[in-house]
Write a protein that holds these residues in place. Structure first.
Motif, PDB file in Angstrom:
ATOM      1  N   TYR A 142     -14.473  -1.069  -0.916  1.00 17.46           N
ATOM      2  CA  TYR A 142     -13.878  -1.128   0.417  1.00 17.46           C
ATOM      3  C   TYR A 142     -14.340   0.040   1.284  1.00 17.46           C
ATOM      4  N   PHE A 183       0.827  -1.205   0.000  1.00 16.94           N
ATOM      5  CA  PHE A 183       0.000   0.000   0.000  1.00 16.94           C
ATOM      6  C   PHE A 183       0.861   1.255   0.000  1.00 16.94           C
ATOM      7  N   CYS A 233      -5.604  -6.722  -3.684  1.00 10.50           N
ATOM      8  CA  CYS A 233      -6.912  -6.827  -3.036  1.00 10.50           C
ATOM      9  C   CYS A 233      -7.732  -7.987  -3.568  1.00 10.50           C
ATOM     10  N   CYS A 247      -7.294  -5.704   2.731  1.00 15.11           N
ATOM     11  CA  CYS A 247      -7.686  -4.402   2.177  1.00 15.11           C
ATOM     12  C   CYS A 247      -8.863  -3.820   2.953  1.00 15.11           C
ATOM     13  N   ALA A 285      -3.431   0.313  -3.444  1.00  8.18           N
ATOM     14  CA  ALA A 285      -2.901  -1.038  -3.272  1.00  8.18           C
ATOM     15  C   ALA A 285      -2.207  -1.473  -4.558  1.00  8.18           C
TER      16      ALA A 285
END
Length: 338
Positions: A331, A82, A236, A243, A231
């Motif tokens: 997310y 990340f 992910c 994530c 990411a």
């Protein structure tokens, strides 16, 4: 300012500053996040780490530092999972075929600033409006942290408002933010482009805030993908739980910033323990006024970033098609339900 342990990032060939963390439990996923600067802009990350929110979400995050756009190289090279940086930098990398995925918008208001030395600002005192001040940048020597980074892009945008081409009409010098104020005091440069606390610290020493995002000098720039959680490509898909956990922890940190600012500042004070407390307070308040209370979906901010932060030579239609594959709001949506 920070208390890092220096280590070499595998695959990067560059030094990273990794924050000490307790060993993860068997249930915790381990992941690495690289930041592009030491700045209050990354307060949600620092708080999520130092208040234990990452660990409570079930993830052990190792933090590191690589200056400017090179932070993204750690993801592209596979040595980190990340980063948080400007969406513009992510899009520029994607233009070169280096794809990553933004999974949360952390700030949509541009808080970059242009600071000029006192003597330079005095000579240009007749320039009062942001447009006039943008025109007055012609011929000046200004420092930014890295070519094609966010401060460079902000300068390009500001210069266009005054009819200038920053890469032609301004003499650019590239240097680390920590050296900008010293170079300004020595009159090696006329000014610099960055964000607080560096800009605020320089103003305290007599420099003048010339063009300021937080002050609202360039309102048409917002909303922009100013700071997004990114990411590495495919991460992910293989680690969706990690994530989700990282975004959920950042959501807790952002809620603390919005609702319990005193507690949030106390957490940050431990990390920025070498900074003048009054300066940290000012930088913190500037950040907090411009930060959203929760992670944001990114469609509008990425689209507007293409409209404003990319220049007339860019194919904006093609860019808008490209960016649709560079972010996912699932997310953020999952964190909102928690």
């Amino acid at each position: 300012m920070l208390k890092p342990v220096i280590r070499r990032m595998a695959g990067c060939g560059l030094l990273a500053l990794a924050c000490c963390a307790a060993p993860a439990t068997a249930q915790q996923a381990r992941t690495t996040m690289i930041l592009p600067a030491v700045s209050v802009l990354f307060a949600p990350v620092y708080i999520a780490q130092d208040a234990g929110y990452f660990k409570e979400a079930g993830v052990d995050v190792e933090l590191g530092l690589l200056a400017g756009p090179t932070a993204l190289n750690a993801l592209i090279g596979g040595s980190a999972d990340f980063t948080t940086l400007a969406g513009l930098i992510q899009v520029r990398a994607a233009q070169r075929g280096q794809k990553t995925l933004a999974i949360a918008g952390l700030q949509e208001k541009a808080t970059t600033e242009i600071v000029l030395g006192a003597s330079t600002a005095e000579k240009l005192a007749g320039a009062r409006t942001p447009t006039e001040r943008a025109k007055a940048l012609k011929g000046l020597t200004l420092a930014v942290d890295a070519a094609n980074g966010l401060p460079h892009a902000f300068l390009r945008y500001a210069a266009r408002q005054g009819g200038l081409d920053a890469d032609r009409d301004v003499r650019l010098v590239f240097m680390a933010p920590t050296g900008m104020d010293a170079a300004l005091q020595r009159k090696e440069i006329d000014g610099f482009v960055f964000s607080s606390p560096f800009t605020l610290e320089s103003v305290r020493r007599g420099a003048q805030l010339w063009i300021s995002g937080p002050r609202g000098d360039l309102p048409d720039l917002d909303p922009t993908a100013y700071n997004v959680l990114v990411a590495r490509d495919g991460y992910c898909t293989t680690a969706p739980g990690t994530c989700k956990a990282v975004v959920a922890a950042l959501a807790r940190a952002m809620a603390l910033l919005a609702n319990e600012p005193g507690q949030a500042l106390a957490v940050l004070s431990r990390r920025f323990d070498k900074m003048d407390p009054a300066l940290l307070q000012d930088a913190f308040e500037t950040f907090r006024r411009n930060a959203p209370p929760r992670p944001m979906p990114m469609a509008q901010s990425f689209s507007h970033t293409v409209d404003t932060m990319f220049g007339p030579a860019d194919d904006k239609g093609a860019l808008k098609t490209l960016v649709k594959g560079l972010y996912s709001d699932e997310y953020v949506a999952a964190a909102k339900k928690q």
